[in-house]
Design an enzyme around this catalytic site. Structure first.
Site, PDB file in Angstrom:
ATOM      1  CB  ALA A 199      10.879  41.833 -80.531  1.00  0.00           C
ATOM      2  CD  GLU A 200      11.346  36.183 -78.787  1.00  0.00           C
ATOM      3  OE1 GLU A 200      12.225  35.523 -79.347  1.00  0.00           O
ATOM      4  OE2 GLU A 200      11.340  36.392 -77.558  1.00  0.00           O
ATOM      5  CB  SER A 201      10.639  35.163 -85.411  1.00  0.00           C
ATOM      6  OG  SER A 201       9.290  35.537 -85.655  1.00  0.00           O
TER       7      SER A 201
ATOM      8  CE1 TYR B 155      12.338  39.479 -77.321  1.00  0.00           C
ATOM      9  CE2 TYR B 155      11.635  39.940 -75.079  1.00  0.00           C
ATOM     10  CZ  TYR B 155      11.411  39.363 -76.307  1.00  0.00           C
ATOM     11  OH  TYR B 155      10.244  38.675 -76.531  1.00  0.00           O
TER      12      TYR B 155
END
Length: 254
Positions: free
Chosen positions: A143-145, A230
């Site tokens: 999800a982050e990168s 998120y």
């Protein structure tokens, strides 16, 4: 004049007055600002100093939205509100931007199929060292990168685990773009968050995204669209990674 109601919306408007009372009214989960308590709403009075350098944001964190300021008679005098109550007439239209003011972001990675080949040994080692679920760490990184070791978010987060510089420093990271360092530090940071929130993954994800202080201030998930998107993304990815790694889908007990 009703323009003073817009002081919390448009900072810096000129005024010859001293201070005024604006009511922040909540009804059925919606917020309005008014010059008098609204019937049917729970209202809190806020004193607004017309001479303040910057007027306070009474809305909260709601992003960009457009609304209408209405005029009506109440108890024999004119009052103004951003809620359309019976007997109201349109006074003016406005667009409001409540600044986010937080490092929250929706994440750079897209929801998609699990990518078990990305840094597999590093995630396995970090999970073993910290006791944090391997699938959970992969979901965060996805999800982050999107597992991009060179990723930098608009808010300044860096690397596979998108660590903010202050977090990276706290966990001894010397190069946030080295996957081994990023994943190890991200796992240790996540372990501390899960411990803080007694294993609550939703709150841990919220704090990872928007910061511990923000979760504390709002006593739970902050009202940021970025953070809520998120969390939904991470929880969806977590289930997909668990399934891909051979775990049964978690279901509620009935």
């Amino acid at each position: 004049m009703a323009w003073f109601l817009l002081l919390p919306l448009l900072a810096g408007l000129p005024s010859a007055a001293q201070a005024r009372t604006v009511y922040r009214c909540v009804r059925d989960g919606t917020v309005s600002l008014a010059t008098a308590p609204e019937p049917g709403s729970k209202c809190v009075a806020k004193q607004i100093d017309d001479n303040a350098v910057q007027a306070p944001n009474l809305w909260g964190e709601m992003g960009v939205f457009s609304g209408t300021l209405y005029e009506r008679e109440q108890d024999g005098r004119l009052v103004y509100s951003t809620r359309n109550l019976p007997g109201s007439r349109v006074y003016l239209k406005f667009t409001m931007h409540t600044p986010p003011g937080e490092p929250a972001h929706a994440g750079l990675g897209k929801v998609g199929k699990p990518r078990l080949d990305r840094h597999a040994k590093l995630f396995k080692a970090a999970a073993k060292a910290t006791g944090v679920d391997d699938a959970w760490l992969r979901a965060i990184a996805h999800a982050e990168s999107g597992f991009d070791a060179s990723a930098v978010s608009p808010k300044g987060a860096q690397g596979v685990m998108q660590l903010m510089p202050e977090v990276a420093t706290e966990y001894g990271v010397t190069d946030p773009f080295v996957p081994a360092q990023s994943i190890d530090a991200g796992a240790r940071y996540m372990k501390s968050l899960l411990r803080r929130y007694h294993g609550d993954r939703t709150l841990a994800a919220a704090a990872y995204n928007a910061g511990i202080g923000t979760v504390t201030r709002y006593k739970g998930v902050p009202p940021y669209d970025e953070t809520r998107l998120y969390i939904d993304k991470v929880l969806t990815l977590y289930e997909r990674y668990r399934e891909a790694m051979g775990f049964k889908r978690e279901r509620p007990a009935l």
